[in-house]
Design an enzyme around this catalytic site. Sequence first.
Site, PDB file in Angstrom:
ATOM      1  N   ASP A  26       0.785  -1.235   0.124  1.00 18.35           N
ATOM      2  CA  ASP A  26      -0.082   0.038  -0.058  1.00 18.35           C
ATOM      3  C   ASP A  26       0.904   1.267   0.025  1.00 18.35           C
ATOM      4  OD1 ASP A  26      -2.283   1.375   0.142  1.00 18.35           O
ATOM      5  OD2 ASP A  26      -2.873   1.189   1.976  1.00 18.35           O
ATOM      6  N   GLY A  29       0.039   5.204  -4.417  1.00 11.50           N
ATOM      7  CA  GLY A  29      -0.856   6.668  -4.953  1.00 11.50           C
ATOM      8  C   GLY A  29      -0.006   7.837  -4.071  1.00 11.50           C
ATOM      9  N   TRP A  31       2.658   7.916  -2.498  1.00 10.51           N
ATOM     10  CA  TRP A  31       4.213   8.256  -3.016  1.00 10.51           C
ATOM     11  C   TRP A  31       4.426   8.953  -4.209  1.00 10.51           C
ATOM     12  CZ3 TRP A  31       7.352   6.893  -7.146  1.00 10.51           C
ATOM     13  CH2 TRP A  31       8.801   6.678  -6.843  1.00 10.51           C
ATOM     14  N   SER A  71      -7.400  -5.746  -5.825  1.00  8.08           N
ATOM     15  CA  SER A  71      -8.248  -6.413  -4.972  1.00  8.08           C
ATOM     16  C   SER A  71      -9.694  -6.396  -5.815  1.00  8.08           C
ATOM     17  CB  SER A  71      -8.538  -5.696  -3.521  1.00  8.08           C
ATOM     18  OG  SER A  71      -9.354  -4.394  -3.735  1.00  8.08           O
ATOM     19  N   ASN A  74     -10.660  -2.737  -5.923  1.00  7.85           N
ATOM     20  CA  ASN A  74      -9.856  -1.850  -6.593  1.00  7.85           C
ATOM     21  C   ASN A  74     -10.575  -1.520  -8.054  1.00  7.85           C
ATOM     22  OD1 ASN A  74      -6.920  -3.064  -5.495  1.00  7.85           O
ATOM     23  ND2 ASN A  74      -7.987  -1.323  -4.805  1.00  7.85           N
ATOM     24  N   SER A 202      -7.975  -4.957   4.996  1.00  2.84           N
ATOM     25  CA  SER A 202      -8.643  -5.162   3.634  1.00  2.84           C
ATOM     26  C   SER A 202      -8.894  -6.486   2.777  1.00  2.84           C
ATOM     27  CB  SER A 202      -7.719  -4.185   2.868  1.00  2.84           C
ATOM     28  OG  SER A 202      -7.592  -2.902   3.486  1.00  2.84           O
ATOM     29  N   GLU A 213       0.934 -13.288  12.310  1.00  2.00           N
ATOM     30  CA  GLU A 213       1.619 -12.342  12.925  1.00  2.00           C
ATOM     31  C   GLU A 213       1.425 -10.947  11.825  1.00  2.00           C
ATOM     32  OE1 GLU A 213       2.874 -11.907  15.953  1.00  2.00           O
ATOM     33  OE2 GLU A 213       2.901 -14.038  16.663  1.00  2.00           O
TER      34      GLU A 213
HETATM   35  C1  FPP Z   1      -2.203   0.129  -3.121  1.00  2.00           C
HETATM   36  O1  FPP Z   1      -1.525   1.443  -3.101  1.00  2.00           O
HETATM   37  C2  FPP Z   1      -1.636  -0.546  -4.455  1.00  2.00           C
HETATM   38  C3  FPP Z   1      -2.473  -1.232  -5.492  1.00  2.00           C
HETATM   39  C4  FPP Z   1      -3.733  -1.039  -5.142  1.00  2.00           C
HETATM   40  C5  FPP Z   1      -1.629  -1.722  -6.470  1.00  2.00           C
HETATM   41  C6  FPP Z   1      -0.445  -2.586  -6.048  1.00  2.00           C
HETATM   42  C7  FPP Z   1       0.160  -2.739  -7.189  1.00  2.00           C
HETATM   43  C8  FPP Z   1       1.530  -2.796  -7.134  1.00  2.00           C
HETATM   44  C9  FPP Z   1       2.364  -2.560  -6.010  1.00  2.00           C
HETATM   45  C10 FPP Z   1       2.282  -2.695  -8.608  1.00  2.00           C
HETATM   46  C11 FPP Z   1       2.158  -4.055  -9.395  1.00  2.00           C
HETATM   47  C12 FPP Z   1       2.410  -5.127  -8.729  1.00  2.00           C
HETATM   48  C13 FPP Z   1       2.973  -6.221  -9.477  1.00  2.00           C
HETATM   49  C14 FPP Z   1       2.910  -7.761  -9.081  1.00  2.00           C
HETATM   50  C15 FPP Z   1       3.237  -6.012 -11.059  1.00  2.00           C
HETATM   51  P1  FPP Z   1      -2.716   2.859  -3.211  1.00  2.00           P
HETATM   52  O2  FPP Z   1      -2.710   3.032  -4.614  1.00  2.00           O
HETATM   53  O3  FPP Z   1      -3.825   2.419  -2.851  1.00  2.00           O
HETATM   54  O4  FPP Z   1      -1.826   3.710  -2.541  1.00  2.00           O
HETATM   55  P2  FPP Z   1      -2.600   4.866  -1.577  1.00  2.00           P
HETATM   56  O5  FPP Z   1      -3.342   4.282  -0.633  1.00  2.00           O
HETATM   57  O6  FPP Z   1      -1.373   5.860  -1.326  1.00  2.00           O
HETATM   58  O7  FPP Z   1      -3.589   5.531  -2.503  1.00  2.00           O
END
Ligand code: FPP
Length: 248
Positions: A26, A29, A31, A71, A74, A202, A213
């Site tokens: 997580d 976004g 970052w 998810s 998402n 989540s 853990e």
């Molecule tokens: C949550 O961060 C992240 C995701 C919904 C996507 C996860 C995907 C990756 C790490 C990249 C792709 C992975 C692979 C295996 C190719 P967020 O966007 O919800 O962050 P935020 O809470 O800061 O908005």
Amino acid sequence: MRRHSKDSVITDTVHTGPRHVAIIMDGNGRWATQRGRPRLFGHHAGARRVREVVETCPDIGVEYLTIFAFSTENWKRTQVEVAGLMSLFRRYISKEARALSEFGVRVRFIGDRVRLDAKLISLMDELETLTSGNTSVNLTIALNYGGRDEVARATKRLAQDVADGKLRPESVDEETLPKYLDTYVLPDPDLVIRTSGEARISNFLLWQSAYAEYEFIDTLWPDFSREEFTRLCASYGGRERRFGGVKR
Ligand code: FPP
């Protein structure tokens, strides 16, 4: 990707670190926003982090790594973000396939494939087949995955087996349901890590993490490092797990 020989896997009896680590990646976004860039920039940076974590696993005795990539919830994100993520998954799978395979990684996917596009599904199938003989790390990517959705899909299949006379209702117990889950070949996670300061699970691996853990850390996923991963796994080794029993 560094080559890895099976001989360097930590298999001795004093190893007390987690065998199976699951990660909720997580913070991509935020970052990106902190850098004045679009959210997808963060997802691309997040995808690059995956390799370093996978490569670290054999060195610290982690045999199974399960990562939450997308998810069932998402899909509620903007169309631009969802399409960008799907395109990232397609590109990641085709680009990383050879490197993952050469490193000895066995890749599996969990989640419901029904909503995914045909091209992505065929890339997923190909990667699972290509890596099916590998043993250094078992990487499971959760894509269109939700714990409740998984339990509902498992229950549907179980009910069908009862209706077909293949399963007696009175024989259903805690050992039965997991056989119908997407994770049926995996051990339960020992340690679940969530980055970005949110203390929620989540809908991730709900059944499987009953005795895991948890580590909730502030680091945003694109900043997660080999060192932090190693430290979290080492600190797990120092804890005592009783699975609801008492200290002996
Ligand atoms: C949550 O961060 C992240 C995701 C919904 C996507 C996860 C995907 C990756 C790490 C990249 C792709 C992975 C692979 C295996 C190719 P967020 O966007 O919800 O962050 P935020 O809470 O800061 O908005």
